[in-house]
Motif scaffolding. Sequence first.
Motif, short mmCIF file in Angstrom:
data_model
loop_
_atom_site.label_atom_id
_atom_site.label_comp_id
_atom_site.label_asym_id
_atom_site.label_seq_id
_atom_site.Cartn_x
_atom_site.Cartn_y
_atom_site.Cartn_z
N LYS A 2 9.08 -45.93 48.07
CA LYS A 2 7.90 -46.59 47.51
C LYS A 2 6.67 -45.73 47.71
O LYS A 2 6.47 -45.16 48.77
CB LYS A 2 7.72 -47.95 48.18
CG LYS A 2 8.77 -48.98 47.79
CD LYS A 2 8.53 -50.29 48.49
CE LYS A 2 7.65 -51.16 47.64
NZ LYS A 2 7.48 -52.52 48.17
N LYS A 3 5.87 -45.66 46.66
CA LYS A 3 4.66 -44.85 46.70
C LYS A 3 3.50 -45.68 46.16
O LYS A 3 3.68 -46.59 45.38
CB LYS A 3 4.82 -43.60 45.83
CG LYS A 3 6.01 -42.75 46.12
CD LYS A 3 6.12 -41.60 45.12
CE LYS A 3 6.33 -42.15 43.74
NZ LYS A 3 6.44 -41.18 42.67
N ASP A 28 7.94 -36.56 45.01
CA ASP A 28 7.69 -37.85 45.65
C ASP A 28 7.34 -37.63 47.13
O ASP A 28 6.47 -38.31 47.68
CB ASP A 28 8.91 -38.76 45.54
CG ASP A 28 9.13 -39.28 44.13
OD1 ASP A 28 8.23 -39.12 43.28
OD2 ASP A 28 10.20 -39.85 43.87
N ILE A 31 3.67 -36.95 47.75
CA ILE A 31 2.84 -38.16 47.74
C ILE A 31 2.99 -38.93 49.05
O ILE A 31 2.01 -39.38 49.64
CB ILE A 31 3.17 -39.04 46.52
CG1 ILE A 31 2.86 -38.28 45.23
CG2 ILE A 31 2.41 -40.37 46.58
CD1 ILE A 31 3.35 -38.96 43.96
N VAL A 32 4.22 -39.06 49.50
CA VAL A 32 4.48 -39.79 50.75
C VAL A 32 3.84 -39.06 51.94
O VAL A 32 3.22 -39.69 52.81
CB VAL A 32 6.00 -39.98 50.97
CG1 VAL A 32 6.30 -40.51 52.35
CG2 VAL A 32 6.57 -40.90 49.90
N THR A 35 0.08 -39.52 51.80
CA THR A 35 -0.23 -40.90 52.18
C THR A 35 -0.22 -41.04 53.70
O THR A 35 -1.14 -41.61 54.30
CB THR A 35 0.78 -41.88 51.55
OG1 THR A 35 0.73 -41.75 50.13
CG2 THR A 35 0.46 -43.32 51.94
#
Length: 157
Positions: A2-3, A28, A31-32, A35
């Motif tokens: 989940k992003k 992905d 992004i993780v 975050t």
Amino acid sequence: MKKLITNEQVISLAFGDGEYLSPEAVLDSDIVAATSRYIIPVVGTELYEALLNGSHTELLNDFIAPALAMAVRTMIQPALNVRTGQLGLQISSTLRADSSTKTAMQTLQKSLRNRRQTLLKRLSNHLKNHASEFAEYNPNNDAMQKCSIDGGFVQIR
């Protein structure tokens, strides 16, 4: 995985007109990682979980997404400047143009870091000023409210 934002959003929010990059160039995991490194220390784990579950979409779209996209770009830009192939490190060049100089790359990276920090500060200040709207947010856990680097000086509150 989940992003908070998509690969396409990173491209549209962090790269300007004429800076084409395929969304597949943003992983992905990029992004993780961004975050985890930049967003969670500001919003906290409770608000982060709420955002993942679809809460506070206006906050996500207006404040978090731009900051996160720039954080991703700052992290991946050095790898975009050069590539690794089967023969090792490759620096792109053409008959008409050489790759960026070290100084140009450093200047770009500094500019991207400044933009990232400005967007993170904007997010942090918005959360602090509207804390009553976000029950999951605790300003005491917001790293940007505790420490900042302004003009080369570390300021601890």
